[in-house]
Write an enzyme that holds these catalytic residues in place. Structure first.
Site: not given
Ligand code: DGY
Length: 332
Positions: A246, A275, A293
């Site tokens: 993460r 993000e 991602h």
């Protein structure tokens, strides 16, 4: 936007998903689906969630006390991701709202994604492509875009959960790697077996010994900047760092500095602090491979993730049973 009215439970799908998943949910519920995939503001999301009993969410919708207070009829939020740092689980439990995630179905695909970043970063694949596309490839040279070996090297994994174990298997069986790992707590022997011959080591030993470091740690406040300037300074100058856990677990500013100074050789990132914004200093680095991602992004896996979230909604709202609950509620 698809809106229908009926007396069945009402469910909101917060972002566009597979039409077959919308259909599956529509067989049980009165579904409002954001198939137009508009990016709803926090306020708009709250407005649309009001009066719904369930929501199919992604990591982009924050479920917190304020939202829960505004949506008193809500019973379940089903994330179509294994990560759930968008959920304030304590607030959800206090409000009697179940949270579910989508584990297992994405394990192997996400491990593939992590390995792709490792290979691309260590062997300078995207850097090579940029070089070629820019017309800079004129002739062979012994030192042109030379990288580091993955085969036979030592892989250090932070976060030996399901995905970490799948990466360990790939490293050991496919690439003859020695695997070491660090977790807050050591795995039970049976789980260690599932991870092959991976050896538990302390954080410092992992950083100093590994040729390649893979971070698969979920976000929690205690994990913030678990890899920062101090940790990066312990790594080998030839090492690669990959983060598929993460954003925020790695200090992106410190990583950019380490890459620019050549303190480590390369990095591969799929997740970022804050993000979808990316620290501009990372964009300046040439020795980094970055993806937006997408480690879990294969068609079959994304469908399985959406369907698992849907099954959680169906199970819980029709029979009081979810497949992958995250919190325990005193009463439904
Ligand atoms: C997850 O499921 O948490 C992964 O990060 C993919 O979105």
């Amino acid at each position: 936007m698809i809106e229908k009215q009926s007396s069945r439970p009402a469910v909101l799908i917060a972002r566009a998903i597979f039409p077959e998943t919308v259909e599956k949910l529509s067989a049980h519920f009165d579904v409002t689906a954001n198939q137009a995939n508009e990016n709803w503001s926090k306020e708009e999301f709250a407005r649309r969630l009001k009066g719904k009993q369930g929501a199919l969410t992604t990591g982009g919708q924050r479920i917190n006390a304020a939202l829960l207070q505004a949506c008193p009829g809500l019973k379940i939020c089903a994330n179509m991701s294994v990560g759930y740092n968008n959920f304030d689980l304590d607030a959800m439990t206090a409000a009697g709202v179940l949270g579910t995630n989508a584990p297992d179905v994405l394990t192997e695909t996400t491990a593939d994604g992590g390995f792709a970043l490792l290979m691309a970063a260590a062997r300078r694949v995207t850097e090579g492509e940029r070089y070629l596309r820019a017309g800079r490839w004129k002739e062979w040279a012994y030192d042109m875009l030379v990288g580091q070996d993955v085969y036979g090297s030592t892989l250090g994994i932070f976060g030996m959960g399901r995905i970490g174990q799948a990466i360990a298997r790939r490293g050991e069986r496919g690439f003859g790697m020695k695997v070491i790992y660090h977790n807050r707590t050591r795995l039970l022997p049976s789980k260690e077996l599932a991870a092959g011959h991976a050896r538990y080591v302390g954080k410092e030993e992992l950083l100093k010994t590994a040729d390649h470091v893979m971070v698969v740690v979920p976000y929690a406040p205690e994990a913030k900047h678990m890899i920062g300037a101090t940790e990066l300074a312990l790594m080998k100058p030839t090492a690669t760092l990959v983060n598929i856990g993460r954003g925020g677990v790695v200090d992106d500013a410190a990583l950019a500095e380490a890459l620019q100074a050549g303190r480590i050789a390369a990095a591969g990132l799929d997740v970022y602090e804050g993000e979808p914004r990316v620290n501009p200093a990372l964009l300046e680095c040439t020795n980094i491979v970055m993806t937006p991602h997408i480690a879990s992004a294969s068609w079959p896996t994304r469908l399985a993730m959406a369907n698992l979230a849907a099954d959680n909604l169906i199970g819980y709202l029709t029979e009081g049973k979810a497949l992958t609950p995250l919190n325990r509620l005193a009463s439904k």
